[in-house]
Write an enzyme that holds these catalytic residues in place. Structure first.
Site, PDB file in Angstrom:
ATOM      1  N   HIS A  73      10.482   8.965  67.323  1.00  0.00           N
ATOM      2  CA  HIS A  73      11.853   9.475  67.458  1.00  0.00           C
ATOM      3  C   HIS A  73      11.995  10.827  66.782  1.00  0.00           C
ATOM      4  O   HIS A  73      11.270  11.123  65.816  1.00  0.00           O
ATOM      5  CB  HIS A  73      12.872   8.473  66.897  1.00  0.00           C
ATOM      6  CG  HIS A  73      12.773   8.222  65.414  1.00  0.00           C
ATOM      7  ND1 HIS A  73      13.422   8.992  64.486  1.00  0.00           N
ATOM      8  CD2 HIS A  73      12.099   7.285  64.699  1.00  0.00           C
ATOM      9  CE1 HIS A  73      13.169   8.532  63.280  1.00  0.00           C
ATOM     10  NE2 HIS A  73      12.356   7.496  63.368  1.00  0.00           N
ATOM     11  N   ASP A  75      15.329  12.009  66.004  1.00  0.00           N
ATOM     12  CA  ASP A  75      16.554  12.064  65.198  1.00  0.00           C
ATOM     13  C   ASP A  75      16.199  11.753  63.747  1.00  0.00           C
ATOM     14  O   ASP A  75      15.131  11.211  63.454  1.00  0.00           O
ATOM     15  CB  ASP A  75      17.608  11.080  65.722  1.00  0.00           C
ATOM     16  CG  ASP A  75      17.128   9.629  65.696  1.00  0.00           C
ATOM     17  OD1 ASP A  75      15.955   9.388  66.064  1.00  0.00           O
ATOM     18  OD2 ASP A  75      17.896   8.743  65.285  1.00  0.00           O
ATOM     19  N   ASP A 105       9.770  10.787  58.200  1.00  0.00           N
ATOM     20  CA  ASP A 105      10.390   9.866  59.174  1.00  0.00           C
ATOM     21  C   ASP A 105      11.123  10.652  60.245  1.00  0.00           C
ATOM     22  O   ASP A 105      12.325  10.860  60.124  1.00  0.00           O
ATOM     23  CB  ASP A 105      11.322   8.900  58.441  1.00  0.00           C
ATOM     24  CG  ASP A 105      11.889   7.832  59.340  1.00  0.00           C
ATOM     25  OD1 ASP A 105      11.406   7.672  60.472  1.00  0.00           O
ATOM     26  OD2 ASP A 105      12.841   7.165  58.908  1.00  0.00           O
ATOM     27  N   GLU A 138      17.648   6.042  64.702  1.00  0.00           N
ATOM     28  CA  GLU A 138      18.145   5.659  63.375  1.00  0.00           C
ATOM     29  C   GLU A 138      19.435   4.840  63.424  1.00  0.00           C
ATOM     30  O   GLU A 138      19.775   4.161  62.470  1.00  0.00           O
ATOM     31  CB  GLU A 138      18.353   6.913  62.507  1.00  0.00           C
ATOM     32  CG  GLU A 138      17.061   7.668  62.169  1.00  0.00           C
ATOM     33  CD  GLU A 138      16.185   6.940  61.156  1.00  0.00           C
ATOM     34  OE1 GLU A 138      16.529   5.833  60.750  1.00  0.00           O
ATOM     35  OE2 GLU A 138      15.133   7.515  60.794  1.00  0.00           O
ATOM     36  N   GLU A 164       5.676   5.837  63.229  1.00  0.00           N
ATOM     37  CA  GLU A 164       6.553   5.754  62.055  1.00  0.00           C
ATOM     38  C   GLU A 164       5.718   5.830  60.770  1.00  0.00           C
ATOM     39  O   GLU A 164       4.513   5.570  60.787  1.00  0.00           O
ATOM     40  CB  GLU A 164       7.337   4.430  62.075  1.00  0.00           C
ATOM     41  CG  GLU A 164       8.380   4.332  63.176  1.00  0.00           C
ATOM     42  CD  GLU A 164       9.714   4.992  62.818  1.00  0.00           C
ATOM     43  OE1 GLU A 164       9.829   5.588  61.713  1.00  0.00           O
ATOM     44  OE2 GLU A 164      10.635   4.921  63.654  1.00  0.00           O
TER      45      GLU A 164
HETATM   46 ZN   LIG Z   1      11.831   6.347  61.702  1.00  0.00          ZN
END
Ligand SMILES: [Zn+2]
Length: 374
Positions: A73, A75, A105, A138, A164
């Site tokens: 991801h 975001d 992250d 998130e 991740e």
């Molecule tokens: Zn994450």
């Protein structure tokens, strides 16, 4: 043919896009990656679950076998109340650390797999590779949920790597999450005559007491332990001298593979009874891949060779996009493996170790080459 970008430089570029969810939509960051991947020969499709909230799916290959899929991801969580000592969007490197919101992250993970597959695709045309880069993780995997329910958006995959933060040690599962809103209703009245009203806060308080005393009837998972339940928010009443006619509590349940979220929700509905209305905020299932699967063992072998130490199969307490993507791909073997450091995720002065980003790109590239027989 375009030059393959450097994974550390690409991480810095991605960090300079403010993608704080939900304040700053992901579209500009997604378009940057889409351009890179298209120039590298990938077929890219864009998907928005809301205006500006852009995810992308990029594919290349002969289609002769299901591709290996890398997912992540773009975001990030907000910056938090504490001041940062670095620019969270500056991409500053000092002492081997790359600072910024999303550095661990997980923009480092996205940058590492984008660079890795661009290189493999360049050297081995026909290699079957898919990338899924999503918006809105998130706040409950909104981007991957949208892809999973959009027919044809994801295509097939034979294995999934989610980048991740794990410090490049592979994980074979994670807990699920079920976030519920529990609403109670009453009848308002003047605070001096409460007998004329029905107090919604008393109903909510009874619900909270039942939740605190609740125990899950499921044996602990060998890797994830027991499920948990936490009442995280409570709100109700407008002023001290009125009988409140509404109260709302927020419940955060973290589930394990022996549970299905739907059944947990039904159990809680029975526990709380008819004076509580339950609605779902986030519903993502737990994940568990067989650590004995041949490809999963290969991932552990490759990671051990690069890291210089072998990690035991472990699982994470947080949830990932795999909750949606793994079932959408037909429950393919899935590992969580990325260069970020979990303790730094969501922190002030978040950073990622530069050497971990390079290490991850090498590892992803090797996984892609082996999968494709390149
Ligand atoms: Zn994450």
């Amino acid at each position: 043919m375009t030059a393959v970008p450097d994974p550390v430089e690409l991480t810095r570029t991605l960090l300079r896009f403010d993608t704080v969810n939900p304040r700053s939509p992901e579209r500009p960051c997604a378009l940057h990656l889409a351009g890179l991947l298209e120039r590298g020969g990938f077929a890219v499709t864009l998907h928005e679950f809301a205006p500006g909230r852009t995810s992308l799916v990029a594919r290349t290959g002969s289609g002769s076998r299901p591709p290996i899929c890398f997912a992540g991801h773009i975001d990030t969580v907000p910056l938090g109340a504490a001041p940062w000592s670095r620019d969270p969007f500056g991409g500053e490197i000092e002492g081997g650390r790359l600072y910024g919101r999303g550095s661990s992250d997980m923009k480092s993970g996205v940058a590492a797999f984008v660079c890795a597959v661009l290189e493999v695709a360049c050297l081995s045309p026909g290699a079957d590779l898919t990338l899924v880069v999503v918006a809105g993780e998130e706040t409950g995997c909104e981007g991957s949920a949208h892809l999973a329910r959009t027919a044809g958006a994801l295509g097939p995959a034979g294995a999934l790597v989610v980048g991740e933060p794990t410090g490049n040690a592979p994980l074979v599962g994670h807990k699920g999450a079920l976030w519920l809103r529990a609403r109670t209703r009453g009848v308002t009245a003047h605070g001096s005559m409460p007998e004329r009203g029905v107090n919604a806060i008393y109903k909510a308080a009874r619900a909270v007491a039942r939740l605190e005393a609740y125990h899950f009837e499921v044996p602990p998972d060998p890797l994830l332990g027991s499920p948990t339940l936490n009442v995280g928010t409570i709100a109700g009443g407008l002023n001290v001298n009125s009988v409140p006619d509404e109260a709302v509590i927020g419940i955060d349940v973290r589930t394990i593979p022996a549970q299905r979220n739907e059944a947990v929700r039904a159990d809680l509905g029975r526990l709380l009874g008819s004076e509580v209305e339950l609605s779902t905020i986030v519903d993502v299932e737990s994940l568990r891949t067989d650590a004995g699967h041949a490809w999963v063992k290969e991932v552990f072998d490759l990671a051990a060779a690069r890291l210089g130490e072998r990690s035991e199969p472990r699982a994470a307490p947080y949830f990932t996009d795999a909750s949606l993507l793994t079932p959408a791909f037909g429950n393919v073997p899935t590992v969580i493996l990325g260069p970020g450091e979990l303790p730094l995720a969501h922190q002030t002065d978040e950073y990622c170790l530069v050497r971990r980003i390079e290490e991850a790109a090498g590892l992803y590239g090797e996984l892609a080459r082996r999968w494709c027989g390149a």
